[in-house]
Design an enzyme around this catalytic site. Structure first.
Site, mmCIF file in Angstrom:
data_model
loop_
_atom_site.group_PDB
_atom_site.id
_atom_site.type_symbol
_atom_site.label_atom_id
_atom_site.label_comp_id
_atom_site.label_asym_id
_atom_site.label_seq_id
_atom_site.Cartn_x
_atom_site.Cartn_y
_atom_site.Cartn_z
ATOM 1 C CG ASN A 1 -1.682 -1.098 7.624
ATOM 2 O OD1 ASN A 1 -1.455 -1.532 6.497
ATOM 3 N ND2 ASN A 1 -0.828 -0.317 8.264
ATOM 4 N NE ARG B 1 -2.491 2.223 6.812
ATOM 5 C CZ ARG B 1 -1.327 2.843 6.783
ATOM 6 N NH1 ARG B 1 -1.084 3.838 7.625
ATOM 7 N NH2 ARG B 1 -0.388 2.465 5.936
ATOM 8 C CE LYS C 1 0.461 -2.453 3.810
ATOM 9 N NZ LYS C 1 0.824 -2.330 5.237
ATOM 10 C CG HIS D 1 3.175 1.258 1.452
ATOM 11 N ND1 HIS D 1 4.075 1.448 2.469
ATOM 12 C CD2 HIS D 1 3.690 1.897 0.366
ATOM 13 C CE1 HIS D 1 5.097 2.158 2.011
ATOM 14 N NE2 HIS D 1 4.887 2.443 0.733
ATOM 15 C CB THR E 1 0.724 2.624 11.128
ATOM 16 O OG1 THR E 1 1.446 3.618 10.391
ATOM 17 C CG2 THR E 1 1.260 1.249 10.785
ATOM 18 N NE ARG F 1 2.028 8.650 5.371
ATOM 19 C CZ ARG F 1 2.432 7.441 5.724
ATOM 20 N NH1 ARG F 1 2.564 6.486 4.823
ATOM 21 N NH2 ARG F 1 2.717 7.153 6.970
ATOM 22 C CG PHE G 1 8.075 -4.746 11.668
ATOM 23 C CD1 PHE G 1 8.038 -4.451 10.314
ATOM 24 C CD2 PHE G 1 8.473 -3.750 12.555
ATOM 25 C CE1 PHE G 1 8.382 -3.190 9.836
ATOM 26 C CE2 PHE G 1 8.815 -2.482 12.089
ATOM 27 C CZ PHE G 1 8.772 -2.209 10.724
#
EC number: 2.7.4.6
Length: 140
Positions: free
Chosen positions: A114, A104, A11, A117, A93, A87, A59
């Site tokens: 965070n 994260r 991100k 993704h 998250t 994951r 959101f």
């Protein structure tokens, strides 16, 4: 164990802090192979389509605004049980709830910013990979 492909998006908060290599190190040290990677700015339309499943959520607009606020790095990852492995190394998250040593926890700034993704299922992985990559862009 099954060899799988999964999708990952680094991100804008990571790109702005020049931490792409650090994220890639987490992924590779966990046993994932990066078989495709590209950097781009998502358009508002691309972001809305990609996150369409969240359209009705409160959101959604802030997520689209955030993910289009800077460049992202799109990736296809390969490995044994790649979806679960990715994951796990990503962490929860919410960075405040993520385990020590996860991407994260170590790099995330907030629930939205965070850092990364990752696909949450085989169906999501297939859809997300196809959304951003052609077969010819995935190098074995």
């Amino acid at each position: 164990m099954t060899i799988q492909y999964t999708f990952s998006m680094i991100k804008p908060d990571v790109i702005k802090r020049n931490k792409i290599g650090q994220v890639n190190t987490y992924l590779e040290n966990a046993g994932l192979k990066i078989v495709a990677q590209k950097m781009k700015f998502l358009t508002k339309y691309e972001a809305e389509c990609f996150y369409d499943e969240h359209r009705a959520r409160s959101f959604f607009n802030s997520l689209v605004e955030y993910i289009t606020s800077g460049a992202v790095v799109l990736q296809v990852l390969k490995g044994e049980d790649a979806i679960t492995l990715n994951r796990t190394i990503m962490g929860a998250t919410n960075p405040a709830e993520a385990k020590e040593g996860t991407i994260r926890k170590d790099l995330g700034e907030s629930i939205e910013a965070n850092s990364i993704h990752g696909s949450d299922s085989e169906n999501s992985a297939k859809r997300e990979i196809k959304f951003f990559f052609s077969k010819s862009e995935i190098i074995e």
